[in-house]
Design a protein around this motif. Structure first.
Motif, PDB file in Angstrom:
ATOM      1  N   HIS A  49       0.826  -1.215   0.000  1.00 39.91           N
ATOM      2  CA  HIS A  49       0.000   0.000   0.000  1.00 39.91           C
ATOM      3  C   HIS A  49       0.856   1.259   0.000  1.00 39.91           C
ATOM      4  CE1 HIS A  49      -3.927  -1.933   0.286  1.00 39.91           C
ATOM      5  NE2 HIS A  49      -3.280  -2.863   0.966  1.00 39.91           N
ATOM      6  N   SER A  50       1.985   1.224   0.721  1.00 39.11           N
ATOM      7  CA  SER A  50       2.851   2.407   0.739  1.00 39.11           C
ATOM      8  C   SER A  50       3.361   2.694  -0.671  1.00 39.11           C
ATOM      9  CB  SER A  50       4.048   2.193   1.667  1.00 39.11           C
ATOM     10  OG  SER A  50       3.593   1.911   2.962  1.00 39.11           O
ATOM     11  N   ALA A  51       3.823   1.639  -1.354  1.00 33.76           N
ATOM     12  CA  ALA A  51       4.358   1.835  -2.703  1.00 33.76           C
ATOM     13  C   ALA A  51       3.267   2.356  -3.643  1.00 33.76           C
ATOM     14  CB  ALA A  51       4.944   0.523  -3.232  1.00 33.76           C
ATOM     15  N   ALA A  52       2.060   1.808  -3.504  1.00 32.80           N
ATOM     16  CA  ALA A  52       0.968   2.219  -4.399  1.00 32.80           C
ATOM     17  C   ALA A  52       0.550   3.659  -4.115  1.00 32.80           C
ATOM     18  CB  ALA A  52      -0.223   1.277  -4.226  1.00 32.80           C
ATOM     19  N   LEU A  53       0.383   3.996  -2.835  1.00 34.01           N
ATOM     20  CA  LEU A  53      -0.094   5.350  -2.499  1.00 34.01           C
ATOM     21  C   LEU A  53       0.974   6.390  -2.820  1.00 34.01           C
ATOM     22  CD1 LEU A  53      -1.957   4.267   0.755  1.00 34.01           C
ATOM     23  CD2 LEU A  53      -3.050   5.156  -1.321  1.00 34.01           C
ATOM     24  N   ASP A  54       2.255   6.022  -2.643  1.00 35.93           N
ATOM     25  CA  ASP A  54       3.338   6.922  -3.087  1.00 35.93           C
ATOM     26  C   ASP A  54       3.223   7.148  -4.591  1.00 35.93           C
ATOM     27  OD1 ASP A  54       4.473   7.246  -0.617  1.00 35.93           O
ATOM     28  OD2 ASP A  54       5.988   5.661  -0.880  1.00 35.93           O
ATOM     29  N   ALA A  55       2.992   6.055  -5.333  1.00 33.86           N
ATOM     30  CA  ALA A  55       2.953   6.149  -6.797  1.00 33.86           C
ATOM     31  C   ALA A  55       1.812   7.046  -7.277  1.00 33.86           C
ATOM     32  CB  ALA A  55       2.824   4.751  -7.414  1.00 33.86           C
ATOM     33  N   ILE A  56       0.668   6.987  -6.565  1.00 33.59           N
ATOM     34  CA  ILE A  56      -0.453   7.820  -7.040  1.00 33.59           C
ATOM     35  C   ILE A  56      -0.501   9.180  -6.334  1.00 33.59           C
ATOM     36  CG2 ILE A  56      -1.861   5.877  -7.845  1.00 33.59           C
ATOM     37  CD1 ILE A  56      -3.501   6.070  -5.304  1.00 33.59           C
ATOM     38  N   GLY A  57       0.470   9.406  -5.435  1.00 34.94           N
ATOM     39  CA  GLY A  57       0.623  10.731  -4.829  1.00 34.94           C
ATOM     40  C   GLY A  57      -0.404  11.068  -3.764  1.00 34.94           C
ATOM     41  N   ILE A  58      -0.803  10.059  -2.991  1.00 32.90           N
ATOM     42  CA  ILE A  58      -1.756  10.309  -1.898  1.00 32.90           C
ATOM     43  C   ILE A  58      -0.998  10.245  -0.560  1.00 32.90           C
ATOM     44  CG2 ILE A  58      -3.750   9.318  -0.675  1.00 32.90           C
ATOM     45  CD1 ILE A  58      -4.745  10.279  -3.249  1.00 32.90           C
ATOM     46  N   PRO A  59      -1.042  11.291   0.251  1.00 36.17           N
ATOM     47  CA  PRO A  59      -0.410  11.217   1.582  1.00 36.17           C
ATOM     48  C   PRO A  59      -1.185  10.242   2.485  1.00 36.17           C
ATOM     49  CG  PRO A  59      -1.132  13.474   1.067  1.00 36.17           C
ATOM     50  CD  PRO A  59      -1.695  12.587   0.016  1.00 36.17           C
ATOM     51  N   TYR A  60      -0.476   9.443   3.274  1.00 34.59           N
ATOM     52  CA  TYR A  60      -1.144   8.370   4.017  1.00 34.59           C
ATOM     53  C   TYR A  60      -0.351   8.012   5.266  1.00 34.59           C
ATOM     54  CZ  TYR A  60       2.721   5.695   2.252  1.00 34.59           C
ATOM     55  OH  TYR A  60       3.999   5.278   1.986  1.00 34.59           O
ATOM     56  N   THR A  61      -1.033   7.321   6.194  1.00 32.85           N
ATOM     57  CA  THR A  61      -0.328   6.511   7.186  1.00 32.85           C
ATOM     58  C   THR A  61      -0.889   5.107   7.030  1.00 32.85           C
ATOM     59  OG1 THR A  61      -1.978   6.932   8.890  1.00 32.85           O
ATOM     60  CG2 THR A  61      -0.076   8.417   8.850  1.00 32.85           C
ATOM     61  N   TYR A  62      -0.074   4.103   7.258  1.00 35.55           N
ATOM     62  CA  TYR A  62      -0.546   2.710   7.128  1.00 35.55           C
ATOM     63  C   TYR A  62       0.091   1.903   8.247  1.00 35.55           C
ATOM     64  CZ  TYR A  62      -2.295  -1.507   4.895  1.00 35.55           C
ATOM     65  OH  TYR A  62      -2.988  -2.670   4.634  1.00 35.55           O
ATOM     66  N   GLU A  63      -0.714   1.446   9.179  1.00 35.54           N
ATOM     67  CA  GLU A  63      -0.148   0.696  10.298  1.00 35.54           C
ATOM     68  C   GLU A  63      -0.604  -0.755  10.308  1.00 35.54           C
ATOM     69  OE1 GLU A  63      -1.567   1.719  14.298  1.00 35.54           O
ATOM     70  OE2 GLU A  63      -3.141   2.920  13.391  1.00 35.54           O
ATOM     71  N   LYS A  64       0.252  -1.580  10.932  1.00 30.10           N
ATOM     72  CA  LYS A  64      -0.035  -3.000  11.083  1.00 30.10           C
ATOM     73  C   LYS A  64      -0.539  -3.184  12.506  1.00 30.10           C
ATOM     74  CE  LYS A  64       3.722  -5.384   9.153  1.00 30.10           C
ATOM     75  NZ  LYS A  64       4.882  -6.248   9.188  1.00 30.10           N
ATOM     76  N   VAL A  65      -1.722  -3.744  12.685  1.00 33.58           N
ATOM     77  CA  VAL A  65      -2.238  -3.907  14.046  1.00 33.58           C
ATOM     78  C   VAL A  65      -2.551  -5.381  14.288  1.00 33.58           C
ATOM     79  CG1 VAL A  65      -3.953  -3.129  15.742  1.00 33.58           C
ATOM     80  CG2 VAL A  65      -3.340  -1.628  13.839  1.00 33.58           C
ATOM     81  N   GLN A  66      -1.927  -5.934  15.336  1.00 35.45           N
ATOM     82  CA  GLN A  66      -2.250  -7.322  15.673  1.00 35.45           C
ATOM     83  C   GLN A  66      -3.588  -7.333  16.410  1.00 35.45           C
ATOM     84  OE1 GLN A  66       0.075  -9.405  18.595  1.00 35.45           O
ATOM     85  NE2 GLN A  66      -0.219 -11.335  17.533  1.00 35.45           N
ATOM     86  N   VAL A  67      -4.563  -7.989  15.804  1.00 37.03           N
ATOM     87  CA  VAL A  67      -5.890  -8.094  16.426  1.00 37.03           C
ATOM     88  C   VAL A  67      -6.223  -9.576  16.509  1.00 37.03           C
ATOM     89  CG1 VAL A  67      -8.341  -7.487  16.217  1.00 37.03           C
ATOM     90  CG2 VAL A  67      -6.599  -5.852  15.472  1.00 37.03           C
ATOM     91  N   LYS A  68      -6.337 -10.060  17.719  1.00 35.82           N
ATOM     92  CA  LYS A  68      -6.608 -11.493  17.899  1.00 35.82           C
ATOM     93  C   LYS A  68      -8.089 -11.784  17.677  1.00 35.82           C
ATOM     94  CE  LYS A  68      -2.992 -12.277  21.361  1.00 35.82           C
ATOM     95  NZ  LYS A  68      -2.010 -12.843  20.454  1.00 35.82           N
ATOM     96  N   LYS A  69      -8.393 -13.053  17.434  1.00 40.85           N
ATOM     97  CA  LYS A  69      -9.791 -13.457  17.257  1.00 40.85           C
ATOM     98  C   LYS A  69     -10.588 -13.006  18.485  1.00 40.85           C
ATOM     99  CE  LYS A  69     -12.614 -17.188  15.558  1.00 40.85           C
ATOM    100  NZ  LYS A  69     -13.082 -16.514  14.352  1.00 40.85           N
TER     101      LYS A  69
END
Ligand code: NAP
Length: 287
Positions: free
Chosen positions: A20-40
């Protein structure tokens, strides 16, 4: 600024942030993208967190693709068809659920010039991803879908769903070296949806002689992307067959999710090439 996340358990090895970072950089959209561990069982507290943080959307992986359904205000046609969601857009107080897995996989095949119409597709495995992709193949016009699985009952269930919902012939059998050889003769696409050959998994196919039964025009698609070339793909390539690893699906389902989050429709092929290149340069062993 768009705020995104991916949730799942386990989540540490997810490549979603890089895609997602590579894609959003490519289309020029500022973003944050975090990984969140969410258990069942912890979806509800994640949703509180998402509200507090103003998260605009999130991708879901195991074990949440089905558990999210009761929280949604809207489910798109694809997600409804498969009863599973991999992308949620947060719009105001409401959650909108989508499934980009199957369209992502199909897009990756189209990019390699492969189309499903009137083709015979043999799928190994009968887990969550196969359930979606087998239905999609039938929906998109495959002539026959054959499911081979260690636990034959699971393959039978998916076949029944296809028989009831789609207009394709479907057959199933147990996965053994003998059945593999038997079903290869008229196979146009062999898809591996088992973890056989995956990095960190000890088991692999006991032998690959079934590939010798395949037509030279056939394609072998492995949903695994680590290693970039499983033994199955290496051996298929040596036999002159067209091959594809799971990176194509991973990137394309992510790009379709980004189109949902941003409301932009961008050139998939162009952004795909940029993302693939970036993943390879960043040292991910994916090509
Ligand atoms: P899943 O629900 O756990 O299903 C796994 C399937 O593999 C089951 O049918 C299982 O058979 C079979 N299997 C497991 N170990 C086996 C063994 N030793 N021998 C024979 N069959 C075996 O998994 P999933 O979520 O559908 O994922 C399937 C594969 O797709 C994985 O390799 C995953 O990494 C890959 N994947 C790729 C992407 C991508 O974007 N490229 C996305 C999602 C998943 P039983 O029914 O007998 O247990």
């Amino acid at each position: 600024m768009i705020k995104l996340a991916v949730i799942g358990d386990p989540i540490a090895h997810s490549l979603s942030p890089q895609v997602h970072s590579a894609a959003l950089d490519a289309i020029g959209i500022p973003y944050t993208y975090e990984k969140v561990q969410v258990k069942k069982g912890e979806l509800s507290s994640f949703l509180d967190y998402a509200r507090e943080q103003g998260i605009d959307g999130f991708n879901l992986t195991m074990p949440h693709k089905v558990d999210i359904l009761p929280y949604l205000s809207f489910i798109d046609k694809e997600a409804e068809r498969y009863g599973a969601v991999n992308t949620v857009a947060v719009r105001g107080e409401k959650l909108y659920g989508y499934n980009t897995d199957a369209d992502g996989y199909m897009a990756s095949l189209y990019m390699q010039g492969w189309r499903p119409e009137d083709k015979n597709v043999v799928i190994l495995g009968a887990g969550g991803v196969v359930r979606t992709l087998a239905r999609k193949m039938a929906y998109e016009g495959a002539k026959k879908v054959t499911l081979l699985n260690r636990t034959v009952e699971k393959a039978r269930e998916i076949c029944q769903e296809i028989a009831m919902q789609e207009n394709a012939e479907c057959q199933y059998d147990v996965l053994t070296p003998e059945t593999l050889r038997r079903y290869m003769g008229d196979c146009d696409l062999l898809m591996n949806g088992t973890p056989l050959g995956m990095e960190g998994i000890a088991q692999d196919f006991p032998d690959f002689s079934f590939l010798d039964e395949m037509k030279t025009s056939a394609m072998v698609s492995d949903l695994i992307y680590r290693p970039a070339k499983t033994n199955l793909l290496q051996r298929a390539e040596k036999s002159g067959l067209c091959i594809q690893n799971g990176l194509g699906m991973l990137i394309c389902q992510g790009l379709l999710a980004d189109q949902i989050y941003t409301g932009m429709s961008f050139d998939m092929q162009k952004v795909f090439t940029i993302v693939e290149e970036k993943l390879c340069l960043s040292g991910e062993n994916v090509r």
